[in-house]
Design an enzyme around this catalytic site. Structure first.
Site, PDB file in Angstrom:
ATOM      1  N   HIS A  46       0.836  -1.207   0.000  1.00  0.00           N
ATOM      2  CA  HIS A  46       0.000   0.000   0.000  1.00  0.00           C
ATOM      3  C   HIS A  46       0.875   1.264   0.000  1.00  0.00           C
ATOM      4  O   HIS A  46       0.719   2.150  -0.847  1.00  0.00           O
ATOM      5  CB  HIS A  46      -0.912  -0.018   1.242  1.00  0.00           C
ATOM      6  CG  HIS A  46      -1.803   1.181   1.356  1.00  0.00           C
ATOM      7  ND1 HIS A  46      -3.130   1.164   0.970  1.00  0.00           N
ATOM      8  CD2 HIS A  46      -1.584   2.440   1.789  1.00  0.00           C
ATOM      9  CE1 HIS A  46      -3.669   2.344   1.169  1.00  0.00           C
ATOM     10  NE2 HIS A  46      -2.738   3.146   1.667  1.00  0.00           N
ATOM     11  N   GLU A  47       1.797   1.330   0.952  1.00  0.00           N
ATOM     12  CA  GLU A  47       2.638   2.535   1.052  1.00  0.00           C
ATOM     13  C   GLU A  47       3.556   2.649  -0.165  1.00  0.00           C
ATOM     14  O   GLU A  47       3.838   3.752  -0.632  1.00  0.00           O
ATOM     15  CB  GLU A  47       3.457   2.524   2.354  1.00  0.00           C
ATOM     16  CG  GLU A  47       2.625   2.541   3.629  1.00  0.00           C
ATOM     17  CD  GLU A  47       1.544   3.616   3.650  1.00  0.00           C
ATOM     18  OE1 GLU A  47       1.722   4.680   3.029  1.00  0.00           O
ATOM     19  OE2 GLU A  47       0.497   3.388   4.293  1.00  0.00           O
ATOM     20  N   HIS A 103       1.758   4.376  -2.942  1.00  0.00           N
ATOM     21  CA  HIS A 103       1.855   5.838  -2.803  1.00  0.00           C
ATOM     22  C   HIS A 103       3.227   6.329  -3.285  1.00  0.00           C
ATOM     23  O   HIS A 103       3.335   7.344  -3.969  1.00  0.00           O
ATOM     24  CB  HIS A 103       1.707   6.248  -1.329  1.00  0.00           C
ATOM     25  CG  HIS A 103       0.309   6.267  -0.808  1.00  0.00           C
ATOM     26  ND1 HIS A 103      -0.724   6.917  -1.453  1.00  0.00           N
ATOM     27  CD2 HIS A 103      -0.232   5.739   0.321  1.00  0.00           C
ATOM     28  CE1 HIS A 103      -1.831   6.781  -0.734  1.00  0.00           C
ATOM     29  NE2 HIS A 103      -1.571   6.068   0.334  1.00  0.00           N
ATOM     30  N   HIS A 155       3.521   6.677  -6.922  1.00  0.00           N
ATOM     31  CA  HIS A 155       2.823   7.889  -7.367  1.00  0.00           C
ATOM     32  C   HIS A 155       3.763   9.099  -7.253  1.00  0.00           C
ATOM     33  O   HIS A 155       3.784   9.974  -8.121  1.00  0.00           O
ATOM     34  CB  HIS A 155       1.591   8.090  -6.469  1.00  0.00           C
ATOM     35  CG  HIS A 155       0.500   8.889  -7.088  1.00  0.00           C
ATOM     36  ND1 HIS A 155      -0.690   9.157  -6.440  1.00  0.00           N
ATOM     37  CD2 HIS A 155       0.377   9.512  -8.279  1.00  0.00           C
ATOM     38  CE1 HIS A 155      -1.477   9.873  -7.223  1.00  0.00           C
ATOM     39  NE2 HIS A 155      -0.843  10.115  -8.345  1.00  0.00           N
TER      40      HIS A 155
END
Length: 675
Positions: free
Chosen positions: A463-464, A467, A470
């Site tokens: 998940h991290e 990010h 991105h």
């Protein structure tokens, strides 16, 4: 010489001493003010270049210094840093207001904005101009002097209150420890958890075991400890954070924050804080968010009630428990899951050695987006635990610096997050690449075992890292539109979509290897992971929705009549409640996402983004999870574009259509046909 005021590429952590921060920030504010004055005093007609672009590139030094400071305040804080944070936050809030309330500056921005039809701007330039104009208009530029002063006062108070809120939560987390010495007290706990607790005790010169409220200690205890009274003690301690009669009580702070936010929104012409926030989000209004949440609630609640009823029956059959309490949920869920799917989290952990999972996520990033990660030791770190990487593409072009900080420690807040030390931008023809960081709190290595992750920790890392991708793949001209600078309800798409690879055989085979034998995770486990993915999804969805609805209730109504945080919460939870209330506990007093982080009126965005991520991953499943064409479309239309266009436009360009919640409901097993 103050190292923060010198030119530096990567943050010079080892050279910085605590006393450097205040003078550096004061000086950087002064430099930024000079840059603003140059824009204001420019005798030329306001243009996109001399006003809009100049303003976007202003304050660069200040941004870099404050990003270092506030990142350390979250990941490696101490009393001195916290004290400085309380002092400098009002300065920064005052400086931000100096910009947005500067009438001459706003007049220049407005002049460019009013002339936008004649400027032949690209979509990115249009977005920058619109965003800039709105940030003035939405933050008080049109107010009279008296109201501007009131706004400044509110903002200064809010910046201090949210810091204080976070300090109190961290202090409460650090203050609790449960020291156990009898073998029966740790019955049921896996050996690895006991070993970690033993090492904590040893580090404090004590015998036996010490358990804390840090996630790698707290969550396994609630999941595996057979002693119900001790589980209760742990759960109540965690739920009491900020809700005890002591100096760290957050009740008044919560009420002050929501009232100040409401007052601020009213001052700016909005009905509530949520109306103010959501105007610039995909969801647009609180009414839409509440409708979206209630629609999902309608689908999830029958499933959740059925799951809860079955869990309660199971606990009664197993241990004669009449009424399931909050400290029973994880314990009996884990036992039931093991029985239904023959899947034990502890059986999985040896296949998820941290280093292997890191290499796995890097390999997946390579197959999808042509990225390569090389660990290097020439980059300064703020703690010896931090790992640093040079990121390049397949043509050996430099893409980013990547920091990763994985284990809990005293000066680090709980949870996991991604942040950045330097944004990407294109300035003077040079593509300035970003410096991105992820911070987690994973199980530490012990004397006999490496760091072995639970499956939940594996999905957190993915998940991290989503990010981080991105941030790393950002490729925009202006830093304020770069990377994760997107609508808050779009920002979770890259992170949540990447979690899906954790459930796929093709991806797991890349990194899920037994740390002792190097055996690839058996396919029967992979099947069980997939089968159990929607286990208790009704209850999980209800829980997430309850947090989002609590957030909306705090921020979409007038809070002036609220006297009791606890009563208000109970009312907000009335439609989503499964477990009996615990009178000593409150959620809001430690709800850092909305009272310290940036999620106020935005917690719903996790569920909102789940609709996007399920729909997006369905596309990968249709074409192949490593399909280069789909991955490139995702990179080119979502990851690299930041906030340069409206999120739905970017999403539709990637997917070819608007998302529908069907993929999410199907994945969660919440479609009626699947029940």
């Amino acid at each position: 010489m103050n190292p923060l005021l010198q030119d530096f590429n990567t943050a010079p952590f080892s050279k910085i001493s605590t006393k450097d921060y205040k003078p550096a920030i004061l000086k950087a504010i002064e430099i930024a003010k000079q840059e603003i004055n140059e824009i204001v005093n420019n005798s030329e007609t306001p243009s996109f270049k001399n006003t809009t672009v100049a303003l976007d590139f202003s304050g660069e030094k200040l941004n870099r210094i404050t990003s270092i400071f506030f990142n350390l305040n979250s990941a490696e804080t101490n009393d001195k840093i916290q004290k400085i944070a309380q002092e400098i936050s009002p300065w920064l809030s005052e400086f931000r207001n100096d910009i947005t309330l500067n009438e001459e500056l706003f007049n220049r921005v407005k002049a460019v904005f009013n002339n936008r039809e004649n400027l032949k701007l690209s979509p990115e330039q249009e977005m920058l101009l619109e965003k800039q104009y709105k940030s003035f208009a939405r933050n008080g530029a049109n107010l009279n002097e008296e109201n501007k002063k009131e706004l400044r006062d509110i903002d200064a108070k809010l910046s201090k209150l949210s810091l204080k809120f976070g300090e109190n939560v961290l202090a409460e987390t650090n203050a609790f420890e449960m020291h156990l010495t009898k073998p029966e007290d740790v019955a049921g706990l896996p050996e690895s958890v006991k070993e970690a607790a033993k090492e904590v005790a040893k580090s404090k010169n004590k015998d036996g075991y010490i358990f804390t409220l840090d996630y790698p200690s707290y969550i396994p205890f609630l999941t595996y400890a057979d002693n119900r009274d001790l589980r209760k003690k742990m759960a109540i301690a965690a739920g009491k954070k900020g809700f005890q009669e002591n100096e760290f009580n957050n009740e008044k702070i919560v009420l002050e924050i929501v009232n100040l936010r409401h007052k601020r929104a009213n001052l700016l012409g909005y009905k509530t804080h949520a109306h103010f926030v959501l105007e610039e989000r995909m969801a647009e209004t609180p009414e839409k968010v509440i409708e979206f949440s209630n629609n999902l609630l309608e689908k999830a609640k029958p499933a959740a009630l059925k799951e809860f009823e079955n869990l309660e029956k199971y606990a009664k059959k197993l241990d004669g428990i009449d009424k399931l309490q909050k400290w029973d949920g994880a314990y009996y869920s884990e036992k039931l899951k093991k029985e239904l799917f023959d899947l034990d989290q502890e059986l999985l952990k040896p296949y998820f050695k941290l280093e292997n999972v890191i290499n796995g996520v890097f390999e997946i990033a390579n197959r999808l987006f042509d990225l390569n990660f090389e660990e290097i030791n020439s980059i300064d770190k703020y703690h010896e635990d931090v790992k640093t990487y040079n990121v390049t593409d397949n043509e050996d072009n430099f893409i980013a610096v990547f920091y990763a900080d994985f284990h809990p420690r005293k000066g680090k807040r709980n949870g996991a997050w991604m942040t950045s030390y330097k944004s990407q931008q294109i300035k003077n023809g040079i593509n300035d690449r970003p410096h991105v960081s992820i911070v987690c709190n994973f199980t530490k290595p012990t004397e006999t075992k490496p760091s072995l992750l639970t499956f939940n920790e594996v999905t957190t890392l993915f998940h991290e890292f989503g990010h981080a991708l991105h941030g790393m793949l950002a490729n925009t001209t202006y830093n304020s539109l770069s990377g994760t600078s997107v609508s808050w309800d779009f920002v979770e798409l890259p992170s949540q979509v990447l979690e899906n690879w954790c459930y796929e055989k093709e991806a797991l085979e890349l990194f899920a290897r037994h740390y002792e034998t190097d055996e690839v995770i058996p396919m029967k486990y992979v099947e069980k992971i997939k089968e159990s993915a929607s286990f208790h999804e009704g209850m999980q969805t209800l829980r997430q929705l309850s947090f989002g609805l609590l957030d909306m209730k705090w921020h979409s109504e007038n809070p002036s009549e609220i006297n009791s945080v606890k009563e208000f919460e109970n009312d907000a939870f009335s439609n989503t409640k499964l477990y009996p209330d615990v009178k000593e506990n409150a959620m809001s007093t430690a709800f850092s996402h909305i009272f310290q982080g940036g999620y106020s009126s935005g917690y719903y965005s996790y569920k909102w983004a789940e609709v996007l991520d399920a729909d997006a991953f369905e596309y990968f499943l249709e074409e192949g999870i490593f399909n280069k064409v789909v991955a490139t479309k995702f990179k080119d239309n979502v990851l690299s574009k930041g906030g340069t266009e409206k999120p739905m436009k970017l999403y539709k360009r990637f997917r070819g259509k608007e998302p529908k919640p069907d993929a999410l409901l199907k994945r969660a097993g919440l479609l009626n046909s699947e029940r």
